[in-house]
Design a protein around this motif. Sequence first.
Motif, PDB file in Angstrom:
ATOM      1  N   UNK A 140      -8.428 -20.560   2.678  1.00  0.00           N
ATOM      2  CA  UNK A 140      -9.410 -20.287   1.621  1.00  0.00           C
ATOM      3  C   UNK A 140      -9.016 -20.991   0.322  1.00  0.00           C
ATOM      4  N   UNK A 141      -7.711 -21.025   0.057  1.00  0.00           N
ATOM      5  CA  UNK A 141      -7.232 -21.658  -1.191  1.00  0.00           C
ATOM      6  C   UNK A 141      -7.602 -23.139  -1.206  1.00  0.00           C
ATOM      7  N   UNK A 142      -7.386 -23.829  -0.076  1.00  0.00           N
ATOM      8  CA  UNK A 142      -7.669 -25.280  -0.064  1.00  0.00           C
ATOM      9  C   UNK A 142      -9.177 -25.542  -0.100  1.00  0.00           C
ATOM     10  N   UNK A 143      -9.942 -24.733   0.664  1.00  0.00           N
ATOM     11  CA  UNK A 143     -11.400 -24.939   0.689  1.00  0.00           C
ATOM     12  C   UNK A 143     -11.970 -24.768  -0.728  1.00  0.00           C
ATOM     13  N   UNK A 144     -11.544 -23.706  -1.419  1.00  0.00           N
ATOM     14  CA  UNK A 144     -12.066 -23.466  -2.777  1.00  0.00           C
ATOM     15  C   UNK A 144     -11.611 -24.554  -3.744  1.00  0.00           C
ATOM     16  N   UNK A 145     -10.362 -24.985  -3.607  1.00  0.00           N
ATOM     17  CA  UNK A 145      -9.852 -26.026  -4.516  1.00  0.00           C
ATOM     18  C   UNK A 145     -10.644 -27.318  -4.325  1.00  0.00           C
ATOM     19  N   UNK A 146     -10.950 -27.654  -3.067  1.00  0.00           N
ATOM     20  CA  UNK A 146     -11.703 -28.891  -2.802  1.00  0.00           C
ATOM     21  C   UNK A 146     -13.101 -28.766  -3.389  1.00  0.00           C
ATOM     22  N   UNK A 147     -13.712 -27.600  -3.177  1.00  0.00           N
ATOM     23  CA  UNK A 147     -15.073 -27.408  -3.699  1.00  0.00           C
ATOM     24  C   UNK A 147     -15.089 -27.527  -5.219  1.00  0.00           C
ATOM     25  N   UNK A 153      -8.648 -38.262   1.338  1.00  0.00           N
ATOM     26  CA  UNK A 153      -7.911 -39.483   1.698  1.00  0.00           C
ATOM     27  C   UNK A 153      -6.695 -39.663   0.795  1.00  0.00           C
ATOM     28  N   UNK A 154      -6.854 -39.360  -0.491  1.00  0.00           N
ATOM     29  CA  UNK A 154      -5.698 -39.440  -1.404  1.00  0.00           C
ATOM     30  C   UNK A 154      -4.625 -38.444  -0.990  1.00  0.00           C
ATOM     31  N   UNK A 155      -5.077 -37.236  -0.628  1.00  0.00           N
ATOM     32  CA  UNK A 155      -4.120 -36.198  -0.240  1.00  0.00           C
ATOM     33  C   UNK A 155      -3.395 -36.625   1.045  1.00  0.00           C
ATOM     34  N   UNK A 156      -4.150 -37.242   1.979  1.00  0.00           N
ATOM     35  CA  UNK A 156      -3.519 -37.683   3.226  1.00  0.00           C
ATOM     36  C   UNK A 156      -2.500 -38.781   2.930  1.00  0.00           C
ATOM     37  N   UNK A 157      -2.856 -39.662   2.004  1.00  0.00           N
ATOM     38  CA  UNK A 157      -1.923 -40.734   1.641  1.00  0.00           C
ATOM     39  C   UNK A 157      -0.635 -40.135   1.050  1.00  0.00           C
ATOM     40  N   UNK A 204      -0.162 -26.923  -2.103  1.00  0.00           N
ATOM     41  CA  UNK A 204       0.589 -27.466  -3.255  1.00  0.00           C
ATOM     42  C   UNK A 204       0.349 -28.968  -3.395  1.00  0.00           C
ATOM     43  N   UNK A 205       0.393 -29.651  -2.261  1.00  0.00           N
ATOM     44  CA  UNK A 205       0.171 -31.104  -2.309  1.00  0.00           C
ATOM     45  C   UNK A 205      -1.259 -31.394  -2.810  1.00  0.00           C
ATOM     46  N   UNK A 206      -2.206 -30.616  -2.301  1.00  0.00           N
ATOM     47  CA  UNK A 206      -3.603 -30.805  -2.714  1.00  0.00           C
ATOM     48  C   UNK A 206      -3.740 -30.616  -4.229  1.00  0.00           C
ATOM     49  N   UNK A 207      -3.109 -29.558  -4.746  1.00  0.00           N
ATOM     50  CA  UNK A 207      -3.185 -29.290  -6.193  1.00  0.00           C
ATOM     51  C   UNK A 207      -2.582 -30.440  -6.987  1.00  0.00           C
ATOM     52  N   UNK A 208      -1.490 -31.004  -6.492  1.00  0.00           N
ATOM     53  CA  UNK A 208      -0.866 -32.085  -7.266  1.00  0.00           C
ATOM     54  C   UNK A 208      -1.771 -33.322  -7.275  1.00  0.00           C
ATOM     55  N   UNK A 209      -2.479 -33.568  -6.165  1.00  0.00           N
ATOM     56  CA  UNK A 209      -3.397 -34.717  -6.127  1.00  0.00           C
ATOM     57  C   UNK A 209      -4.584 -34.459  -7.065  1.00  0.00           C
ATOM     58  N   UNK A 210      -5.092 -33.229  -7.049  1.00  0.00           N
ATOM     59  CA  UNK A 210      -6.223 -32.878  -7.925  1.00  0.00           C
ATOM     60  C   UNK A 210      -5.797 -32.990  -9.398  1.00  0.00           C
ATOM     61  N   UNK A 211      -4.555 -32.579  -9.677  1.00  0.00           N
ATOM     62  CA  UNK A 211      -4.067 -32.620 -11.062  1.00  0.00           C
ATOM     63  C   UNK A 211      -3.876 -34.047 -11.568  1.00  0.00           C
ATOM     64  N   UNK A 212      -3.666 -34.989 -10.638  1.00  0.00           N
ATOM     65  CA  UNK A 212      -3.334 -36.358 -11.055  1.00  0.00           C
ATOM     66  C   UNK A 212      -4.547 -37.149 -11.519  1.00  0.00           C
ATOM     67  N   UNK A 213      -5.740 -36.794 -11.045  1.00  0.00           N
ATOM     68  CA  UNK A 213      -6.947 -37.532 -11.484  1.00  0.00           C
ATOM     69  C   UNK A 213      -8.207 -36.725 -11.192  1.00  0.00           C
TER      70      UNK A 213
END
Length: 291
Positions: free
Chosen positions: A240-247, A262-266, A279-288
Amino acid sequence: MPVHAHLCAEARVIADLGDAQRIAHLAEDHWIDYPRARQALQELERMLDCPERTRMPGLLLHGESNIGKSMVIRKFLRAHPPREFNTDTGLLQVDVLAVEMPSAPQERRLYGQLLMALNAPYRPGDRLAAVEFTALTILRKVAPRMIIVDEVHNLLAGTAHEQRASLNLLKFLSNQLKCAIVALGTRDALAAMQTDAQIASRFPSFELPRWQENEDFRGFLAGFERQLPLRQASRISGSRAMVSAIMSATSGITGHISELLCRAAEAAIRSKKECITPELLQSVIGARSFA
Ligand SMILES: Nc1ncnc2c1ncn2[C@@H]1O[C@H](COP(=O)(O)OP(=O)(O)OP(=O)(O)O)[C@@H](O)[C@H]1O
Ligand SMILES: [Mg+2]
């Protein structure tokens, strides 16, 4: 258990390649099936199969920029590629002819797009009457069963007269060639087409809406994850955390979702984590920004 059982067949092969090849693979677009796109494709197939009749079917496929309209058309075109190259006429034989509304929406240029899509000669300096004559003669020979016009919102760059003339041209082509016409564009295309009641009635609208946080969205994310060449399962759609963060990071726009994942996968490949974690997803979202 097979290796990489969390992946689709193509991604399984890629997952065994080196980091650089996997990262390069991420940059390519891969079709992910989802219910609304499937409905759109079914509608296009139905239109293509429509027998010749006085009033051929039309459709306006609309949605925001980056939502996935052109991807639907590319998928449809893969199922209906050009039949052959006619060596006598030098023309492509096609069932489905796809063009873009010119950025300066004039009839002459629209005819020019159709001619160029058929590999037919077109001199931009020719007068409208000459281009129209050539285009109709060639189009009658090729007899496409469907014409698709993308970027119809470009109409708004033209004068009211040019807008009306281009829209009437679509109707004229449908009547003359007895072919279905599909228009694609943003809300501006919808606005332009609804100003004329006759055009609006010929082009019922079909929307590709933004994603909502629901079962379809989780299904799309699960499909996306299956084609990311990561060696460990991320189980994004079950988090749920990742789905909401992506949305919230992407506002439900397909192109942004694709870019974020794709950025997160990279990042997962480069960091050797091999899966996308919250955590990785949040760091990618925080970067741009992804919206
Ligand atoms: N079915 C899909 N599967 C995977 N990715 C998709 C899909 N649909 C859209 N995307 C992603 O979204 C991006 C944008 O899609 P597309 O170019 O079709 O948008 P569009 O609605 O045509 O935008 P525009 O109005 O700006 O032309 C694609 O490059 C791709 O990354
Ligand atoms: Mg597009």
